[in-house]
Motif scaffolding. Structure first.
Motif, PDB file in Angstrom:
ATOM      1  N   GLU A   1      35.515  44.727  35.297  1.00  0.00           N
ATOM      2  CA  GLU A   1      34.536  45.251  36.266  1.00  0.00           C
ATOM      3  C   GLU A   1      34.934  44.863  37.705  1.00  0.00           C
ATOM      4  O   GLU A   1      34.888  45.683  38.616  1.00  0.00           O
ATOM      5  CB  GLU A   1      33.152  44.694  35.917  1.00  0.00           C
ATOM      6  CG  GLU A   1      32.039  45.163  36.813  1.00  0.00           C
ATOM      7  CD  GLU A   1      30.696  44.523  36.431  1.00  0.00           C
ATOM      8  OE1 GLU A   1      29.780  44.592  37.260  1.00  0.00           O
ATOM      9  OE2 GLU A   1      30.562  43.959  35.314  1.00  0.00           O
ATOM     10  N   ILE A   2      35.345  43.612  37.883  1.00  0.00           N
ATOM     11  CA  ILE A   2      35.724  43.134  39.222  1.00  0.00           C
ATOM     12  C   ILE A   2      36.996  43.829  39.688  1.00  0.00           C
ATOM     13  O   ILE A   2      37.092  44.270  40.847  1.00  0.00           O
ATOM     14  CB  ILE A   2      35.866  41.589  39.219  1.00  0.00           C
ATOM     15  CG1 ILE A   2      34.468  40.961  39.118  1.00  0.00           C
ATOM     16  CG2 ILE A   2      36.600  41.106  40.466  1.00  0.00           C
ATOM     17  CD1 ILE A   2      34.440  39.468  38.909  1.00  0.00           C
ATOM     18  N   ASN A   3      37.991  43.977  38.805  1.00  0.00           N
ATOM     19  CA  ASN A   3      39.230  44.677  39.193  1.00  0.00           C
ATOM     20  C   ASN A   3      38.963  46.141  39.539  1.00  0.00           C
ATOM     21  O   ASN A   3      39.571  46.693  40.454  1.00  0.00           O
ATOM     22  CB  ASN A   3      40.299  44.561  38.108  1.00  0.00           C
ATOM     23  CG  ASN A   3      41.136  43.307  38.276  1.00  0.00           C
ATOM     24  OD1 ASN A   3      41.193  42.726  39.360  1.00  0.00           O
ATOM     25  ND2 ASN A   3      41.792  42.888  37.211  1.00  0.00           N
TER      26      ASN A   3
ATOM     27  N   GLU B   1      32.378  31.313  40.949  1.00  0.00           N
ATOM     28  CA  GLU B   1      33.171  32.525  41.199  1.00  0.00           C
ATOM     29  C   GLU B   1      34.242  32.682  40.117  1.00  0.00           C
ATOM     30  O   GLU B   1      34.429  33.770  39.567  1.00  0.00           O
ATOM     31  CB  GLU B   1      33.829  32.490  42.580  1.00  0.00           C
ATOM     32  CG  GLU B   1      34.674  33.728  42.856  1.00  0.00           C
ATOM     33  CD  GLU B   1      35.448  33.682  44.159  1.00  0.00           C
ATOM     34  OE1 GLU B   1      36.062  34.718  44.497  1.00  0.00           O
ATOM     35  OE2 GLU B   1      35.461  32.638  44.846  1.00  0.00           O
TER      36      GLU B   1
ATOM     37  N   VAL C   1      34.762  35.832  37.523  1.00  0.00           N
ATOM     38  CA  VAL C   1      36.006  36.593  37.441  1.00  0.00           C
ATOM     39  C   VAL C   1      36.525  36.608  36.008  1.00  0.00           C
ATOM     40  O   VAL C   1      36.923  37.654  35.500  1.00  0.00           O
ATOM     41  CB  VAL C   1      37.062  36.030  38.426  1.00  0.00           C
ATOM     42  CG1 VAL C   1      38.436  36.626  38.171  1.00  0.00           C
ATOM     43  CG2 VAL C   1      36.634  36.275  39.872  1.00  0.00           C
TER      44      VAL C   1
ATOM     45  N   HIS D   1      34.081  38.825  33.821  1.00  0.00           N
ATOM     46  CA  HIS D   1      33.885  40.232  34.217  1.00  0.00           C
ATOM     47  C   HIS D   1      35.140  40.791  34.886  1.00  0.00           C
ATOM     48  O   HIS D   1      35.051  41.588  35.815  1.00  0.00           O
ATOM     49  CB  HIS D   1      32.704  40.344  35.195  1.00  0.00           C
ATOM     50  CG  HIS D   1      31.408  39.845  34.642  1.00  0.00           C
ATOM     51  ND1 HIS D   1      30.592  40.624  33.867  1.00  0.00           N
ATOM     52  CD2 HIS D   1      30.794  38.635  34.750  1.00  0.00           C
ATOM     53  CE1 HIS D   1      29.517  39.920  33.529  1.00  0.00           C
ATOM     54  NE2 HIS D   1      29.621  38.711  34.044  1.00  0.00           N
TER      55      HIS D   1
ATOM     56  N   GLN E   1      44.203  43.530  43.088  1.00  0.00           N
ATOM     57  CA  GLN E   1      43.475  43.212  41.866  1.00  0.00           C
ATOM     58  C   GLN E   1      43.946  41.865  41.335  1.00  0.00           C
ATOM     59  O   GLN E   1      44.989  41.358  41.732  1.00  0.00           O
ATOM     60  CB  GLN E   1      43.687  44.322  40.840  1.00  0.00           C
ATOM     61  CG  GLN E   1      43.092  45.639  41.312  1.00  0.00           C
ATOM     62  CD  GLN E   1      43.348  46.755  40.335  1.00  0.00           C
ATOM     63  OE1 GLN E   1      43.356  46.539  39.126  1.00  0.00           O
ATOM     64  NE2 GLN E   1      43.569  47.948  40.861  1.00  0.00           N
TER      65      GLN E   1
ATOM     66  N   TYR F   1      30.665  34.587  47.280  1.00  0.00           N
ATOM     67  CA  TYR F   1      31.687  34.981  46.311  1.00  0.00           C
ATOM     68  C   TYR F   1      31.275  34.660  44.883  1.00  0.00           C
ATOM     69  O   TYR F   1      31.961  35.039  43.944  1.00  0.00           O
ATOM     70  CB  TYR F   1      33.024  34.312  46.646  1.00  0.00           C
ATOM     71  CG  TYR F   1      33.584  34.802  47.962  1.00  0.00           C
ATOM     72  CD1 TYR F   1      34.213  36.028  48.047  1.00  0.00           C
ATOM     73  CD2 TYR F   1      33.462  34.038  49.109  1.00  0.00           C
ATOM     74  CE1 TYR F   1      34.719  36.492  49.252  1.00  0.00           C
ATOM     75  CE2 TYR F   1      33.958  34.492  50.319  1.00  0.00           C
ATOM     76  CZ  TYR F   1      34.591  35.726  50.384  1.00  0.00           C
ATOM     77  OH  TYR F   1      35.066  36.184  51.577  1.00  0.00           O
TER      78      TYR F   1
ATOM     79  N   LEU G   1      28.641  39.108  41.588  1.00  0.00           N
ATOM     80  CA  LEU G   1      29.507  40.193  41.115  1.00  0.00           C
ATOM     81  C   LEU G   1      29.926  41.099  42.271  1.00  0.00           C
ATOM     82  O   LEU G   1      30.999  41.691  42.227  1.00  0.00           O
ATOM     83  CB  LEU G   1      28.791  41.013  40.044  1.00  0.00           C
ATOM     84  CG  LEU G   1      28.887  40.463  38.631  1.00  0.00           C
ATOM     85  CD1 LEU G   1      28.040  41.280  37.664  1.00  0.00           C
ATOM     86  CD2 LEU G   1      30.334  40.423  38.156  1.00  0.00           C
TER      87      LEU G   1
ATOM     88  N   ARG H   1      36.174  47.307  40.880  1.00  0.00           N
ATOM     89  CA  ARG H   1      35.576  47.262  42.223  1.00  0.00           C
ATOM     90  C   ARG H   1      36.632  46.984  43.277  1.00  0.00           C
ATOM     91  O   ARG H   1      36.678  47.635  44.317  1.00  0.00           O
ATOM     92  CB  ARG H   1      34.460  46.213  42.287  1.00  0.00           C
ATOM     93  CG  ARG H   1      33.850  46.093  43.694  1.00  0.00           C
ATOM     94  CD  ARG H   1      32.783  45.018  43.805  1.00  0.00           C
ATOM     95  NE  ARG H   1      33.055  43.752  43.178  1.00  0.00           N
ATOM     96  CZ  ARG H   1      33.841  42.800  43.682  1.00  0.00           C
ATOM     97  NH1 ARG H   1      34.462  42.979  44.830  1.00  0.00           N
ATOM     98  NH2 ARG H   1      34.021  41.661  43.045  1.00  0.00           N
TER      99      ARG H   1
ATOM    100  N   GLY I   1      36.066  37.541  43.475  1.00  0.00           N
ATOM    101  CA  GLY I   1      37.440  38.017  43.356  1.00  0.00           C
ATOM    102  C   GLY I   1      38.040  38.576  44.634  1.00  0.00           C
ATOM    103  O   GLY I   1      39.238  38.822  44.696  1.00  0.00           O
ATOM    104  N   LYS I   2      37.208  38.792  45.652  1.00  0.00           N
ATOM    105  CA  LYS I   2      37.769  39.279  46.919  1.00  0.00           C
ATOM    106  C   LYS I   2      38.649  38.183  47.497  1.00  0.00           C
ATOM    107  O   LYS I   2      38.323  36.987  47.406  1.00  0.00           O
ATOM    108  CB  LYS I   2      36.654  39.591  47.933  1.00  0.00           C
ATOM    109  CG  LYS I   2      35.888  40.845  47.644  1.00  0.00           C
ATOM    110  CD  LYS I   2      34.861  41.101  48.743  1.00  0.00           C
ATOM    111  CE  LYS I   2      34.073  42.362  48.477  1.00  0.00           C
ATOM    112  NZ  LYS I   2      33.013  42.563  49.492  1.00  0.00           N
TER     113      LYS I   2
END
Length: 176
Positions: free
Chosen positions: A144-146, A134, A138, A141, A156, A116, A119, A148, A123-124
């Protein structure tokens, strides 16, 4: 145009009539069988003598170093196998012999652990503790993470959500 299916006996090549009984014969082992079990179709009359022709056999595996460590499977008549026991009758020997435990079913490979702190996975949702690596990814980025997470159909991250703010180290708003 229509299609018509006809059944033919695999043993004799004779056409089977609609309503004829068809017997399915699965060949599990045969010296000429190269790619595993096969299925054949026949009439009951064609295989009626099969039980009378059956043999009492012993199927044994021999672990003796031949074959690169793999056991050799040997099929012989039961009477030939029985003659190998010279000290005690084979029936008695088989009753008192050490039992072989069946092999354990193969375990499913353990699920690959996700990192985790990358990238690709940051955030999962997960049950474990969020590492500082991690959380920093988050925070740095988030867009970008939201994006994905949305593409993956996963919730999200909302920095205004007190739970998300605490989990990922966002500043907590005093507007409450």
């Amino acid at each position: 145009m229509g299609k018509k299916t006809v059944h033919v006996s695999d043993f004799s090549g004779k056409f089977l009539q609609p309503g004829d009984e068809i017997v399915r014969v699965v060949v599990l082992e045969h010296p000429d069988l190269v790619a595993g079990p096969v299925q054949l179709e026949a009439t009951p009359a064609e295989i009626e003598g099969i039980d009378d022709a059956s043999l009492d056999v012993a199927v044994v595996e021999i672990y003796d170093g031949h074959g690169g460590g793999e056991p050799r499977r040997v099929v012989l008549t039961a009477s030939e196998f029985d003659e190998l026991a010279t000290d005690v009758p084979m029936a008695q020997l088989l009753r008192t012999a050490e039992r072989v435990k069946p092999p354990k079913p193969a375990r499913k490979p353990a699920a690959e652990k996700l990192d985790y702190a990358t990238l690709e996975h940051a955030g999962k949702p997960h049950r474990g503790k969020v590492t500082e690596e991690e959380a920093q990814l988050v925070r740095e980025h988030l867009d970008e993470i939201n994006r994905r997470l949305a593409e993956e159909g996963v919730r999200q991250i909302d920095p205004a959500d007190p739970e998300h703010a605490a989990r990922y180290g966002f500043p907590v708003s005093d507007a409450a």
